[in-house]
Each structure stands twice: as C-alpha cells, then as structure tokens.
Design an enzyme around this catalytic site. Structure first.
Site, PDB file in Angstrom:
ATOM      1  N   LYS A  13       0.834  -1.208   0.000  1.00  0.00           N
ATOM      2  CA  LYS A  13       0.000   0.000   0.000  1.00  0.00           C
ATOM      3  C   LYS A  13       0.870   1.261   0.000  1.00  0.00           C
ATOM      4  CE  LYS A  13      -2.179  -0.861   3.890  1.00  0.00           C
ATOM      5  NZ  LYS A  13      -1.600  -2.166   4.311  1.00  0.00           N
ATOM      6  N   ARG A  88      -8.688   1.657   9.934  1.00  0.00           N
ATOM      7  CA  ARG A  88      -8.300   0.272  10.191  1.00  0.00           C
ATOM      8  C   ARG A  88      -9.353  -0.431  11.043  1.00  0.00           C
ATOM      9  NH1 ARG A  88      -2.468   0.795   9.533  1.00  0.00           N
ATOM     10  NH2 ARG A  88      -1.368  -1.175   9.777  1.00  0.00           N
ATOM     11  N   ARG A 122      12.038  -7.717   5.122  1.00  0.00           N
ATOM     12  CA  ARG A 122      12.232  -6.261   5.034  1.00  0.00           C
ATOM     13  C   ARG A 122      13.367  -5.803   5.960  1.00  0.00           C
ATOM     14  NH1 ARG A 122       6.918  -2.648   5.078  1.00  0.00           N
ATOM     15  NH2 ARG A 122       6.734  -3.289   7.239  1.00  0.00           N
ATOM     16  N   ARG A 155      12.662  -3.859  11.490  1.00  0.00           N
ATOM     17  CA  ARG A 155      11.713  -3.067  12.290  1.00  0.00           C
ATOM     18  C   ARG A 155      11.158  -3.946  13.402  1.00  0.00           C
ATOM     19  NH1 ARG A 155       7.360  -0.151   8.330  1.00  0.00           N
ATOM     20  NH2 ARG A 155       5.920  -1.128   9.766  1.00  0.00           N
ATOM     21  N   ARG A 166       0.148  -8.788  13.784  1.00  0.00           N
ATOM     22  CA  ARG A 166      -0.404  -7.775  12.865  1.00  0.00           C
ATOM     23  C   ARG A 166      -1.401  -8.402  11.897  1.00  0.00           C
ATOM     24  NH1 ARG A 166       4.888  -5.515  10.456  1.00  0.00           N
ATOM     25  NH2 ARG A 166       3.676  -4.023   9.253  1.00  0.00           N
TER      26      ARG A 166
HETATM   27  P1  AMP Z   1       1.582   0.574   9.051  1.00  0.00           P
HETATM   28  O1  AMP Z   1       2.842   1.278   8.695  1.00  0.00           O
HETATM   29  O2  AMP Z   1       0.384   1.114   8.327  1.00  0.00           O
HETATM   30  O3  AMP Z   1       1.690  -0.922   8.963  1.00  0.00           O
HETATM   31  O4  AMP Z   1       1.293   0.914  10.603  1.00  0.00           O
HETATM   32  C1  AMP Z   1       2.216   0.567  11.595  1.00  0.00           C
HETATM   33  C2  AMP Z   1       1.539   0.527  12.945  1.00  0.00           C
HETATM   34  O5  AMP Z   1       1.003   1.820  13.273  1.00  0.00           O
HETATM   35  C3  AMP Z   1       0.356  -0.418  13.072  1.00  0.00           C
HETATM   36  O6  AMP Z   1       0.748  -1.753  13.322  1.00  0.00           O
HETATM   37  C4  AMP Z   1      -0.388   0.201  14.268  1.00  0.00           C
HETATM   38  O7  AMP Z   1       0.278  -0.094  15.468  1.00  0.00           O
HETATM   39  C5  AMP Z   1      -0.217   1.695  14.005  1.00  0.00           C
HETATM   40  N1  AMP Z   1      -1.308   2.222  13.151  1.00  0.00           N
HETATM   41  C6  AMP Z   1      -1.199   2.705  11.885  1.00  0.00           C
HETATM   42  N2  AMP Z   1      -2.384   3.118  11.412  1.00  0.00           N
HETATM   43  C7  AMP Z   1      -3.279   2.880  12.397  1.00  0.00           C
HETATM   44  C8  AMP Z   1      -4.680   3.062  12.518  1.00  0.00           C
HETATM   45  N3  AMP Z   1      -5.419   3.568  11.507  1.00  0.00           N
HETATM   46  N4  AMP Z   1      -5.266   2.725  13.690  1.00  0.00           N
HETATM   47  C9  AMP Z   1      -4.549   2.224  14.726  1.00  0.00           C
HETATM   48  N5  AMP Z   1      -3.232   2.000  14.670  1.00  0.00           N
HETATM   49  C10 AMP Z   1      -2.584   2.319  13.520  1.00  0.00           C
END
Ligand code: AMP
Length: 208
Positions: A13, A88, A122, A155, A166
């Site tokens: 994404k 989310r 990654r 990470r 996740r």
């Molecule tokens: P991502 O880079 O989109 O995979 O986001 C990394 C982490 O940020 C996720 O695993 C959550 O801990 C937090 N996060 C990102 N977006 C959201 C969201 N819309 N709601 C809650 N937590 C979020």
C-alpha cells in the site's frame, strides 16, 4: 480524489500510495509513518504509541481519528488525498465519514504466505528510512545501507511474533472494512502479487 488504501500489512500500500501521490499530486497520508516519525522524534505522542507499534497492536481509535482529522484539514488535502493504513477499524471508518468523503477504496489483495515472506525479509536503514528486501531489493552489501554503509535493521514490528499479531489484528479489526466499503459501492480489488510496475498499472486503470 479522496482515496482509501486497504489491505494486509506488506501488501505494498505504501509503495503504491507514493506512486499515486506523485502521479496525481495529492498527499500520501500514512498513519503508520506519522506514528513512526513521532517515535523517532520522541514526542509525547511517540512515547505513548511506541510499545503499541512494536507489538503490532492498534493505537486507540480516538487518538488516531484526531490525528487524521487534523491532517485532512490542511490545505494540501483539499483537492484529494490517499489514506494509507487508515481507517483500520469500523469506528474509524464511521468517524472518517463524519468529516470527509471517500470516492474509492482500493483493496490490495495478497495471500498470507506472501505477506509473511515480504515482511520478514524487510530491512530498514534507521537514519534515512530507506527500505530493502533480502530477496526482492537487496542492498549491494548484505546488511548495509547502499548510501552510508551503515547497518540495516529489522523493524520491531517486522519480527516474527509481531508479524503474526499484525496479521491477526488485520483479520479481526480491518478486514470487515472490505464489506463496509463494498456495501457502499466504493470498493475495488487490486491484485498485489505481481511486481510493483504491474500493480501500479492496475491502479492507474482503476483511477483513470
Ligand atoms: P503501518 O505502517 O500502516 O503498517 O502501521 C504501523 C503501525 O502503526 C500499526 O501496526 C499500528 O500499530 C499503528 N497504526 C497505523 N495506522 C493505524 C490506525 N489507523 N489505527 C490504529 N493503529 C494504527
């Protein structure tokens, strides 16, 4: 053009949002990137969310919604935006509907085995955020950043336990959004398995 990008972690994404952002000159808003920048800068918000991100859990809805509402009120989002990683949860989608419209939700589809393969390979250069993949885009020297020669790291949320968590969180909390946007006639599937150029071609076809 107000866009929402859905899909499991590792579906690409972020990569597609960067390309769409450049192509259509609309901002790419990634809640994950905003949280990570706050963690790096050791802000109050960063301190609050660090343990949550490291475990691969979700930041509470109220906090995340406020952050996005504030970001969408900026001038550069007036002509459109790409939301990458938000909403989310159903409550986040309902909140978004209260302060903005969504023109289309792109659902990036990728099987679990592929998600795990992509995330576990990654590697990141912490100083710059440059990312690599041990199989798909390896650095010139194993474990080292191409530009600075510094060490690459995994990470915390790409560690095996966090990846599994996740994916579980995605299935429970985020997958219901597929039906949510589909019922509203806004959902389009994108096959995320091919190489990035091919995925981007699908995206452009949908959006043009
Ligand atoms: P991502 O880079 O989109 O995979 O986001 C990394 C982490 O940020 C996720 O695993 C959550 O801990 C937090 N996060 C990102 N977006 C959201 C969201 N819309 N709601 C809650 N937590 C979020």
């Amino acid at each position: 053009m107000n866009l929402v990008f859905l899909g499991p972690p590792g579906a690409g994404k972020g990569t597609m949002a960067t390309r769409v952002s450049e192509h259509f000159k609309i901002p790419h808003i990634s809640t994950g990137d905003i949280f990570r920048a706050n963690i790096k800068g050791q802000t109050e918000l960063g301190k609050k969310v660090k343990a949550i991100l490291d475990a691969g859990d979700l930041v509470p809805d109220e906090l995340t919604v406020e952050l996005v509402k504030d970001r969408l009120s900026k001038d550069d989002a007036a002509a459109g935006f790409i939301l990458d990683g938000f909403p989310r949860t159903i409550p986040q989608a309902d909140a978004l509907a209260g302060f903005s419209t969504v023109d289309q939700a792109l659902n990036f589809v990728l099987p679990d085995e592929e998600v795990i393969k992509r995330l576990s390979g990654r590697r990141v250069h912490p100083g710059s955020g440059r990312t690599y993949h041990v199989l798909f885009s390896p650095p010139r020297t194993e474990g080292k950043d191409d530009v600075t020669g510094e060490d690459l790291v995994i990470r915390p949320d790409d560690q095996e336990d966090a990846i599994r968590n996740r994916l579980e969180v995605y299935k429970k909390q985020t997958q219901p959004l597929i039906a949510y946007y589909s019922e509203r006639g806004l959902l389009v599937d994108v096959d995320s398995a091919p190489a990035p150029d091919e995925v981007f071609a699908q995206v452009l076809k949908i959006l043009s």
